[in-house]
Design a protein around this motif. Structure first.
Motif, PDB file in Angstrom:
ATOM      1  N   MET A 117       0.841  -1.213   0.000  1.00 49.75           N
ATOM      2  CA  MET A 117       0.000   0.000   0.000  1.00 49.75           C
ATOM      3  C   MET A 117       0.858   1.238   0.000  1.00 49.75           C
ATOM      4  SD  MET A 117      -2.853  -0.452   2.868  1.00 49.75           S
ATOM      5  CE  MET A 117      -3.404  -2.103   3.048  1.00 49.75           C
ATOM      6  N   GLU A 118       1.865   1.226   0.880  1.00 47.69           N
ATOM      7  CA  GLU A 118       2.717   2.418   0.990  1.00 47.69           C
ATOM      8  C   GLU A 118       3.548   2.630  -0.272  1.00 47.69           C
ATOM      9  OE1 GLU A 118       4.450   1.924   4.871  1.00 47.69           O
ATOM     10  OE2 GLU A 118       2.620   2.732   5.809  1.00 47.69           O
ATOM     11  N   ALA A 119       3.907   1.514  -0.921  1.00 47.49           N
ATOM     12  CA  ALA A 119       4.673   1.652  -2.169  1.00 47.49           C
ATOM     13  C   ALA A 119       3.762   2.092  -3.313  1.00 47.49           C
ATOM     14  CB  ALA A 119       5.331   0.319  -2.515  1.00 47.49           C
ATOM     15  N   GLY A 120       2.451   2.005  -3.110  1.00 49.03           N
ATOM     16  CA  GLY A 120       1.507   2.462  -4.138  1.00 49.03           C
ATOM     17  C   GLY A 120       1.348   1.491  -5.297  1.00 49.03           C
ATOM     18  N   VAL A 121       1.607   0.191  -5.054  1.00 45.85           N
ATOM     19  CA  VAL A 121       1.450  -0.781  -6.136  1.00 45.85           C
ATOM     20  C   VAL A 121       0.067  -1.434  -6.052  1.00 45.85           C
ATOM     21  CG1 VAL A 121       3.929  -1.257  -6.161  1.00 45.85           C
ATOM     22  CG2 VAL A 121       2.425  -2.778  -4.864  1.00 45.85           C
ATOM     23  N   ARG A 122      -0.350  -2.043  -7.132  1.00 47.40           N
ATOM     24  CA  ARG A 122      -1.636  -2.745  -7.122  1.00 47.40           C
ATOM     25  C   ARG A 122      -1.467  -4.103  -6.454  1.00 47.40           C
ATOM     26  NH1 ARG A 122      -1.326  -0.585 -12.372  1.00 47.40           N
ATOM     27  NH2 ARG A 122      -2.486   1.370 -12.358  1.00 47.40           N
ATOM     28  N   LEU A 134      -7.994  -6.504   3.838  1.00 50.84           N
ATOM     29  CA  LEU A 134      -7.301  -5.417   3.156  1.00 50.84           C
ATOM     30  C   LEU A 134      -8.109  -4.129   3.244  1.00 50.84           C
ATOM     31  CD1 LEU A 134      -4.818  -4.806   1.427  1.00 50.84           C
ATOM     32  CD2 LEU A 134      -6.112  -5.471  -0.586  1.00 50.84           C
ATOM     33  N   SER A 135      -9.417  -4.245   3.082  1.00 49.02           N
ATOM     34  CA  SER A 135     -10.287  -3.072   3.157  1.00 49.02           C
ATOM     35  C   SER A 135     -10.181  -2.420   4.536  1.00 49.02           C
ATOM     36  CB  SER A 135     -11.725  -3.491   2.848  1.00 49.02           C
ATOM     37  OG  SER A 135     -12.627  -2.540   3.323  1.00 49.02           O
ATOM     38  N   GLN A 136     -10.188  -3.266   5.565  1.00 48.58           N
ATOM     39  CA  GLN A 136     -10.106  -2.729   6.933  1.00 48.58           C
ATOM     40  C   GLN A 136      -8.813  -1.954   7.140  1.00 48.58           C
ATOM     41  OE1 GLN A 136     -10.456  -5.891   9.819  1.00 48.58           O
ATOM     42  NE2 GLN A 136     -12.338  -6.610   8.857  1.00 48.58           N
ATOM     43  N   LYS A 141      -5.715   3.101   7.482  1.00 53.77           N
ATOM     44  CA  LYS A 141      -4.475   3.828   7.183  1.00 53.77           C
ATOM     45  C   LYS A 141      -4.703   4.974   6.196  1.00 53.77           C
ATOM     46  CE  LYS A 141      -1.001   1.082   8.883  1.00 53.77           C
ATOM     47  NZ  LYS A 141       0.169   1.625   9.498  1.00 53.77           N
ATOM     48  N   GLY A 142      -5.948   5.125   5.750  1.00 47.72           N
ATOM     49  CA  GLY A 142      -6.249   6.217   4.814  1.00 47.72           C
ATOM     50  C   GLY A 142      -5.769   5.963   3.400  1.00 47.72           C
ATOM     51  N   HIS A 143      -5.624   4.700   3.011  1.00 51.37           N
ATOM     52  CA  HIS A 143      -5.221   4.387   1.629  1.00 51.37           C
ATOM     53  C   HIS A 143      -6.427   3.950   0.810  1.00 51.37           C
ATOM     54  CE1 HIS A 143      -0.872   4.544   2.039  1.00 51.37           C
ATOM     55  NE2 HIS A 143      -0.946   3.866   3.171  1.00 51.37           N
ATOM     56  N   GLU A 144      -6.322   4.139  -0.504  1.00 50.46           N
ATOM     57  CA  GLU A 144      -7.311   3.589  -1.433  1.00 50.46           C
ATOM     58  C   GLU A 144      -6.504   2.701  -2.383  1.00 50.46           C
ATOM     59  OE1 GLU A 144     -10.623   4.196  -1.432  1.00 50.46           O
ATOM     60  OE2 GLU A 144     -11.250   3.584  -3.435  1.00 50.46           O
ATOM     61  N   VAL A 145      -6.586   1.382  -2.197  1.00 45.59           N
ATOM     62  CA  VAL A 145      -5.731   0.467  -2.948  1.00 45.59           C
ATOM     63  C   VAL A 145      -6.450  -0.069  -4.179  1.00 45.59           C
ATOM     64  CG1 VAL A 145      -4.219  -1.551  -2.757  1.00 45.59           C
ATOM     65  CG2 VAL A 145      -4.980  -0.393  -0.707  1.00 45.59           C
TER      66      VAL A 145
END
Ligand code: LLP
Length: 426
Positions: A117-122, A134-136, A141-145
């Motif tokens: 998530m932090e690396a911004g990869v799919r 993963l959704s939780q 953490k405020g990410h949209e993966v």
């Protein structure tokens, strides 16, 4: 003599890789040794690119995780299929951008999800349980993966059962009939955004028909996802194209694969009204034939068979032991000589199964000779271990007449690295 492997030749009775004498390499760098041809690596990637100019080619890093090899592929435009945080960190260092990395896996650790998530990869999600977790975490953490759903297409490719991954009974993926509903759920859940479908049916597949069948199934599923209002931006068909290991068992080319799956992809996308990016995840067919593994003959024991006892074992090249895999063997310093005898090539490991090659006709060999195992670039070094106190070997990159170390050989200090004796035992 080496068929399409134009990076290999015999010159004055010696095996050459590009313009370098393999006997010289064995002498200079020691054995066992993995040696990779840079020109072959580039050519293999370009062959895929010519066959699939519009598709993304995500190299399957599990096949070969050497940093220099990944750097060359990155420069050729490859993306990456990674299966662990270790593989993610190495491809990032190699220079593959996050837009072209897919984090795969059926059993990712929690910290690996966070790292991805932090690396911004799919991320490719393997089950509805993983989707929920993963959704939780993503929303906390405020990410949209952006996620792909890994599908189990229930396709049975003809390959070794240990490397067929798309069977209903395998541990991978989501059953086809559950995908549309799960996609819808993913659209509603916080923290995740479903953007693609993913599958991988297995490895060392010698026919293209299973890929065509898989493409049809993936398109049926894409259709069902569109019906529930989903948008498919990526369609990832995985890797798996086999290579020719045995002189008389041919394999299909990337071009054959393209001819078999692209017409289905194009026509069905049109019919459904979608424009996804096609992704492939080749591993073996990019790297296997780029690399040879050199091993020195310690002695030949004339018993009920002729055992050529060499310095590489299943610790160095695990494929023969694991899958009864065939790797062609060439006597490096007797490359033009006629076969004189039949040998079983065995390694130094304390197990009867430590056989690298059975019943091979080779020139007369003995102590001091060097053998080359061909097509060792995929799942060769990447599956090597330190079993029986054996340090892992060096890797060398050859380009024209240049030979450079791309991984140093381990030694006894590597075997001890990180080990501690608790103070109470001192
Ligand atoms: N994508 C996924 C999700 C995979 O699991 C694999 C391989 C690939 C791509 C690349 O497949 P390839 O193009 O290399 O066939 N150790 C075995 C092969 C294991 C394959 C594991 N997954 C061997 O030495 O034959």
């Amino acid at each position: 003599m080496f068929g399409s492997k134009i990076h290999l030749s015999s010159r004055n009775n010696h095996l050459f890789i590009e313009d370098v004498d393999c006997a010289f390499l064995a002498e200079k760098f020691g054995t066992p040794l993995y040696v990779t041809s840079e020109s072959r690596l580039k050519e293999n990637f370009r062959t895929y690119h010519r066959a699939f100019p519009d598709a993304e080619k995500y190299f399957a890093v599990k096949a070969n995780g050497n940093l220099a090899i990944l750097r060359i592929l990155a420069r050729e435009g490859a993306g990456a299929d990674v299966f662990s945080s270790g593989e993610l960190s190495i491809v990032s260092l190699a220079g593959i951008s996050k837009e072209k990395i897919l984090f795969n896996g059926n059993s990712k650790r929690w910290d690996e999800h966070i790292m991805a998530m932090e690396a911004g990869v799919r991320i490719s999600v393997d089950s509805h349980e993983e989707l929920d977790l993963l959704s939780q975490v993503a929303s906390k953490k405020g990410h949209e993966v952006e996620v792909f759903l890994r599908i189990n297409p229930d396709i049975s490719p003809k390959t070794h059962p240990k490397i067929a991954t798309g069977l209903k009974t395998s541990k991978f993926g989501i059953a086809s009939e559950d995908v549309a509903e799960m996609f819808k759920r993913a659209m509603q859940l916080p923290g995740v955004e479903p953007v693609g479908l993913h599958c991988h049916i297995g490895s060392q597949i010698l026919d293209v028909l299973p890929f065509a069948e898989t493409m049809q199934k993936m398109m049926d599923i894409a259709n069902s996802v569109v019906d529930i209002g989903g948008e498919i931006r990526f369609l990832d068909i995985g890797g798996g194209l086999g290579i020719q290991y045995m002189p008389d068992v041919p394999a299909k080319t990337p071009d054959d694969l393209a001819k078999s799956i692209l017409p289905i992809f194009d026509s069905r996308c049109k019919e459904i009204g979608i424009h996804p990016k096609l992704i492939l995840e080749p591993g073996r067919s990019i790297v296997a034939d780029t690399t040879i593994m050199l091993t020195g003959v310690n002695l030949v024991k004339r018993a009920h068979v002729n055992f050529a006892a060499v310095d590489a074992g299943f610790n160095t090249l695990a494929r023969p032991m694991l899958y009864d895999a065939y790797h062609h063997v060439v006597a490096v310093n007797k490359a033009d000589e006629q076969p004189r005898d039949v040998y079983t090539v065995v390694g130094p490991i304390c197990e009867t199964g430590d056989i690298l090659a059975k019943d091979r006709r080779l020139p007369e060999i003995g102590h001091g000779d060097v053998l080359a195992f061909l097509d060792a670039g995929a799942y060769g070094f990447s599956m090597a271990s330190q079993y029986n106190g054996q340090p892992r070997p060096a890797e060398v990159l050859v380009s024209g007449s240049r030979a450079e170390i791309i991984r140093e050989a381990e030694d006894h200090s590597t075997l001890l690295a990180g080990q501690r004796i608790p103070a109470r035992l001192l």
